[in-house]
Design a protein around this motif. Structure first.
Motif, PDB file in Angstrom:
ATOM      1  N   SER A 102       0.839  -1.201   0.000  1.00  5.88           N
ATOM      2  CA  SER A 102       0.000   0.000   0.000  1.00  5.88           C
ATOM      3  C   SER A 102       0.872   1.247   0.000  1.00  5.88           C
ATOM      4  O   SER A 102       0.611   2.214  -0.723  1.00  5.88           O
ATOM      5  N   PHE A 103       1.908   1.217   0.825  1.00 14.99           N
ATOM      6  CA  PHE A 103       2.829   2.354   0.912  1.00 14.99           C
ATOM      7  C   PHE A 103       3.480   2.623  -0.440  1.00 14.99           C
ATOM      8  O   PHE A 103       3.437   3.740  -0.960  1.00 14.99           O
ATOM      9  N   SER A 104       4.092   1.593  -1.030  1.00 14.57           N
ATOM     10  CA  SER A 104       4.826   1.785  -2.283  1.00 14.57           C
ATOM     11  C   SER A 104       3.901   2.106  -3.456  1.00 14.57           C
ATOM     12  O   SER A 104       4.298   2.805  -4.390  1.00 14.57           O
ATOM     13  N   SER A 105       2.659   1.618  -3.406  1.00 12.49           N
ATOM     14  CA  SER A 105       1.721   1.840  -4.513  1.00 12.49           C
ATOM     15  C   SER A 105       1.155   3.257  -4.527  1.00 12.49           C
ATOM     16  O   SER A 105       0.958   3.845  -5.594  1.00 12.49           O
ATOM     17  N   TRP A 106       0.890   3.818  -3.354  1.00 11.76           N
ATOM     18  CA  TRP A 106       0.194   5.102  -3.271  1.00 11.76           C
ATOM     19  C   TRP A 106       1.064   6.246  -2.768  1.00 11.76           C
ATOM     20  O   TRP A 106       0.612   7.396  -2.709  1.00 11.76           O
ATOM     21  N   PHE A 107       2.311   5.963  -2.416  1.00 10.31           N
ATOM     22  CA  PHE A 107       3.188   6.972  -1.813  1.00 10.31           C
ATOM     23  C   PHE A 107       3.429   8.151  -2.746  1.00 10.31           C
ATOM     24  O   PHE A 107       3.336   9.320  -2.339  1.00 10.31           O
ATOM     25  N   VAL A 108       3.750   7.876  -4.002  1.00  6.28           N
ATOM     26  CA  VAL A 108       4.035   8.951  -4.956  1.00  6.28           C
ATOM     27  C   VAL A 108       2.807   9.829  -5.164  1.00  6.28           C
ATOM     28  O   VAL A 108       2.894  11.068  -5.154  1.00  6.28           O
ATOM     29  N   ASP A 109       1.656   9.201  -5.337  1.00  8.28           N
ATOM     30  CA  ASP A 109       0.426   9.967  -5.545  1.00  8.28           C
ATOM     31  C   ASP A 109       0.092  10.806  -4.312  1.00  8.28           C
ATOM     32  O   ASP A 109      -0.363  11.949  -4.430  1.00  8.28           O
ATOM     33  N   TYR A 110       0.333  10.244  -3.127  1.00  3.67           N
ATOM     34  CA  TYR A 110       0.074  10.972  -1.879  1.00  3.67           C
ATOM     35  C   TYR A 110       0.960  12.212  -1.772  1.00  3.67           C
ATOM     36  O   TYR A 110       0.477  13.317  -1.473  1.00  3.67           O
ATOM     37  N   LEU A 111       2.256  12.048  -2.021  1.00  3.42           N
ATOM     38  CA  LEU A 111       3.166  13.191  -1.940  1.00  3.42           C
ATOM     39  C   LEU A 111       2.835  14.246  -2.991  1.00  3.42           C
ATOM     40  O   LEU A 111       2.916  15.452  -2.732  1.00  3.42           O
ATOM     41  N   TYR A 112       2.449  13.787  -4.168  1.00  2.79           N
ATOM     42  CA  TYR A 112       2.163  14.697  -5.281  1.00  2.79           C
ATOM     43  C   TYR A 112       0.890  15.513  -5.031  1.00  2.79           C
ATOM     44  O   TYR A 112       0.877  16.739  -5.213  1.00  2.79           O
ATOM     45  N   LYS A 113      -0.163  14.849  -4.577  1.00  7.96           N
ATOM     46  CA  LYS A 113      -1.459  15.518  -4.473  1.00  7.96           C
ATOM     47  C   LYS A 113      -1.769  16.065  -3.078  1.00  7.96           C
ATOM     48  O   LYS A 113      -2.548  17.011  -2.951  1.00  7.96           O
ATOM     49  N   ALA A 114      -1.175  15.472  -2.052  1.00  9.60           N
ATOM     50  CA  ALA A 114      -1.511  15.897  -0.689  1.00  9.60           C
ATOM     51  C   ALA A 114      -0.397  16.685  -0.007  1.00  9.60           C
ATOM     52  O   ALA A 114      -0.667  17.443   0.924  1.00  9.60           O
ATOM     53  N   ARG A 115       0.863  16.519  -0.468  1.00  7.31           N
ATOM     54  CA  ARG A 115       1.976  17.180   0.211  1.00  7.31           C
ATOM     55  C   ARG A 115       2.763  18.117  -0.703  1.00  7.31           C
ATOM     56  O   ARG A 115       3.853  18.565  -0.351  1.00  7.31           O
ATOM     57  N   TYR A 164      -9.591   2.614  -2.141  1.00  6.14           N
ATOM     58  CA  TYR A 164     -11.000   2.929  -1.913  1.00  6.14           C
ATOM     59  C   TYR A 164     -11.164   3.963  -0.800  1.00  6.14           C
ATOM     60  O   TYR A 164     -12.074   4.799  -0.847  1.00  6.14           O
ATOM     61  N   SER A 165     -10.279   3.926   0.189  1.00  2.67           N
ATOM     62  CA  SER A 165     -10.308   4.953   1.235  1.00  2.67           C
ATOM     63  C   SER A 165     -10.020   6.322   0.629  1.00  2.67           C
ATOM     64  O   SER A 165     -10.668   7.320   0.969  1.00  2.67           O
ATOM     65  N   ALA A 166      -9.041   6.361  -0.294  1.00  2.00           N
ATOM     66  CA  ALA A 166      -8.711   7.617  -0.969  1.00  2.00           C
ATOM     67  C   ALA A 166      -9.863   8.086  -1.848  1.00  2.00           C
ATOM     68  O   ALA A 166     -10.105   9.287  -1.993  1.00  2.00           O
ATOM     69  N   ASN A 167     -10.585   7.131  -2.423  1.00  2.89           N
ATOM     70  CA  ASN A 167     -11.717   7.476  -3.279  1.00  2.89           C
ATOM     71  C   ASN A 167     -12.839   8.131  -2.471  1.00  2.89           C
ATOM     72  O   ASN A 167     -13.509   9.053  -2.943  1.00  2.89           O
ATOM     73  N   TRP A 168     -13.031   7.665  -1.247  1.00  5.84           N
ATOM     74  CA  TRP A 168     -14.099   8.202  -0.396  1.00  5.84           C
ATOM     75  C   TRP A 168     -13.662   9.451   0.368  1.00  5.84           C
ATOM     76  O   TRP A 168     -14.429  10.400   0.507  1.00  5.84           O
ATOM     77  N   LEU A 169     -12.423   9.434   0.857  1.00  6.31           N
ATOM     78  CA  LEU A 169     -11.970  10.483   1.769  1.00  6.31           C
ATOM     79  C   LEU A 169     -10.956  11.439   1.155  1.00  6.31           C
ATOM     80  O   LEU A 169     -10.642  12.466   1.754  1.00  6.31           O
ATOM     81  N   GLY A 170     -10.437  11.086  -0.034  1.00  5.95           N
ATOM     82  CA  GLY A 170      -9.340  11.840  -0.613  1.00  5.95           C
ATOM     83  C   GLY A 170      -8.022  11.188  -0.230  1.00  5.95           C
ATOM     84  O   GLY A 170      -7.918  10.537   0.817  1.00  5.95           O
ATOM     85  N   ILE A 171      -7.003  11.362  -1.057  1.00  6.82           N
ATOM     86  CA  ILE A 171      -5.726  10.695  -0.818  1.00  6.82           C
ATOM     87  C   ILE A 171      -5.063  11.176   0.468  1.00  6.82           C
ATOM     88  O   ILE A 171      -4.348  10.422   1.135  1.00  6.82           O
ATOM     89  N   ALA A 172      -5.312  12.435   0.866  1.00 10.59           N
ATOM     90  CA  ALA A 172      -4.698  12.973   2.082  1.00 10.59           C
ATOM     91  C   ALA A 172      -5.141  12.204   3.325  1.00 10.59           C
ATOM     92  O   ALA A 172      -4.375  12.039   4.277  1.00 10.59           O
ATOM     93  N   ARG A 173      -6.385  11.715   3.318  1.00 15.40           N
ATOM     94  CA  ARG A 173      -6.888  10.936   4.451  1.00 15.40           C
ATOM     95  C   ARG A 173      -6.873   9.438   4.166  1.00 15.40           C
ATOM     96  O   ARG A 173      -6.839   8.628   5.096  1.00 15.40           O
ATOM     97  N   GLY A 174      -6.911   9.078   2.901  1.00 16.98           N
ATOM     98  CA  GLY A 174      -6.930   7.662   2.550  1.00 16.98           C
ATOM     99  C   GLY A 174      -5.590   6.980   2.756  1.00 16.98           C
ATOM    100  O   GLY A 174      -5.521   5.847   3.247  1.00 16.98           O
TER     101      GLY A 174
END
Length: 399
Positions: A228-241, A354-364
């Motif tokens: 989960s970390f390696s799959s969504w880490f880049v998207d999280y940093l890009y869109k949330a940080r 799916y958590s990111a889809n409901w809550l946004g990547i910052a919370r997902g």
């Protein structure tokens, strides 16, 4: 004859290490390209999760089938088949222009990397009977190297404005070299089979033993966290940080670099400290590192890759613990645990997506901490179940 065997062993070792380098690269290229892929096909996080789910579904199916195939046709043929499937999938990914084709292609990639997992581990243990632990750890280092290279290469390609398909286009030839190495071999050495007692063979309750179930749950939760970390880490940093794609990809490279460094360092300490104590310390520090990384600001976000330093020892040390607890049934145990590893790789990214889809990547994205905390709880239970003297004997026997 001895020279021929040594030459064969050398070629097999190089081929196995190279296959794990490609395994790490292919398995972890998906995270850095995910933002570009979602944008290209206008996909939601839920749809992105479904694509990742297909990859690990292919992995789980292949784990079961590849074990049977390797037993019947040998590790060499398993690795050749894996290389050919992976080459075809990479070629398909380099040409794909419609969303519908992503699903079977990712499924094929999952089949290929699971076959590499079975074939390469089997080949190494066949050759290095007395030093299998040492060489399997080296094998894992090459997986880490491939994992570290993947986001760096993707960052360069996407940073130059090239389409994400270019990553797979450039990987076709290196992947094709891998099956050619094993096609060039006339034989592969076969190891001695571990003899099991008739009681063990007839033990229908084997997979219901509590210690084994707890280790399977631990592996499931840990792999859910890591993938989960390696799959969504880049998207999280890009869109949330507020990181760029390139800088976020570099951060993922640092994460895998920490994994490599952690595995190398762990090889010197886990035997002295004890497996369970090492695992509890590692997951606890990973939770602390991840928690600090969730605090506002880029400085705290930059702490997140250090989580890999503590993630590093969990899978190989848990596997070593399983081998110690079930020394006469390692083949069955490893197959069982690898299946749960595949299940974790399937479920983890899907849940976070799916958590990111409901809550946004910052919370997902922070939701993966549930898997980390769950791992710690399981380890505390394992520690409570183990007799203190048994842990001490395990540690003393290795000194």
């Amino acid at each position: 004859m001895k020279l021929e065997k040594n030459r064969t062993a050398f070629i097999v070792t190089i081929g196995a290490f190279y296959s794990f380098l490609l395994f790490g690269f292919t398995d972890n290229v998906k995270g850095p390209i995910l933002p570009a892929l979602l944008e290209k096909f206008s996909l939601s996080y839920a749809q992105g999760s479904n694509i990742l789910l297909l990859l690990y579904l292919g992995f789980m199916v292949s784990i079961l089938g590849s074990g049977f195939f390797a037993g019947k046709y040998g590790n060499r043929n398993t690795l050749i088949l894996a290389g050919l499937i992976l080459s075809g999938a990479a070629a398909g990914m380099s040409l794909v222009q419609q969303q519908i084709f992503l699903y079977p292609l990712y499924f094929a990639i999952g089949i290929a990397i699971a076959a590499i997992e079975i074939g390469a581990n089997g080949a190494i243990t066949d050759i290095y009977h007395e030093e299998s632990g040492k060489f399997l750890n080296l094998l894992a280092v090459f997986h880490g190297a491939g994992s570290m290279i993947a986001p760096w290469i993707v960052g360069i390609i996407l940073g130059k404005g090239m389409p994400w398909q270019t990553v797979y286009k450039w990987s076709i030839f290196p992947i094709l070299l891998f099956p050619l190495i094993f096609i060039s071999l006339k034989l592969i050495t076969k190891g001695e089979k571990i003899t099991q007692s008739q009681a063990e063979k007839n033990d229908k309750q084997f997979f219901f033993r509590r210690d084994l179930i707890l280790l399977a749950v631990l592996i499931f939760l840990y792999v859910s966290s890591e993938i989960s970390f390696s799959s969504w880490f880049v998207d999280y940093l890009y869109k949330a940080r507020s990181f760029t794609i390139k800088s976020a990809s570099i951060m993922l490279t640092v994460f895998w670099g920490c994994v490599m460094l952690g595995r190398f360092g762990a090889s010197f300490i886990v035997d002295k400290i004890g497996y369970v104590k090492s695992l509890i310390a590692a997951i606890s520090l990973a939770i602390v590192s991840f928690g600090l990384g969730m605090l506002p600001g880029k400085i705290f976000a930059s702490i997140l890759p250090l989580t890999g330093l503590f993630f590093a020892l969990i899978f190989p040390t848990a596997t070593a613990l399983a081998a110690e607890l079930f020394p006469k049934s390692k083949a069955k145990v490893f197959g069982f645990l690898f299946f749960f590893a595949g299940l974790g790789g399937l479920v983890g990214p899907w849940v976070v997506g799916y958590s990111a889809n409901w809550l946004g990547i910052a919370r997902g994205f922070p939701s993966l901490s549930i898997f980390m905390v769950g791992s710690l709880v399981v380890l505390i239970i394992v520690k409570a179940r183990m007799h203190p003297q048994r842990e001490q004997e395990s540690k003393s026997s290795k000194l």
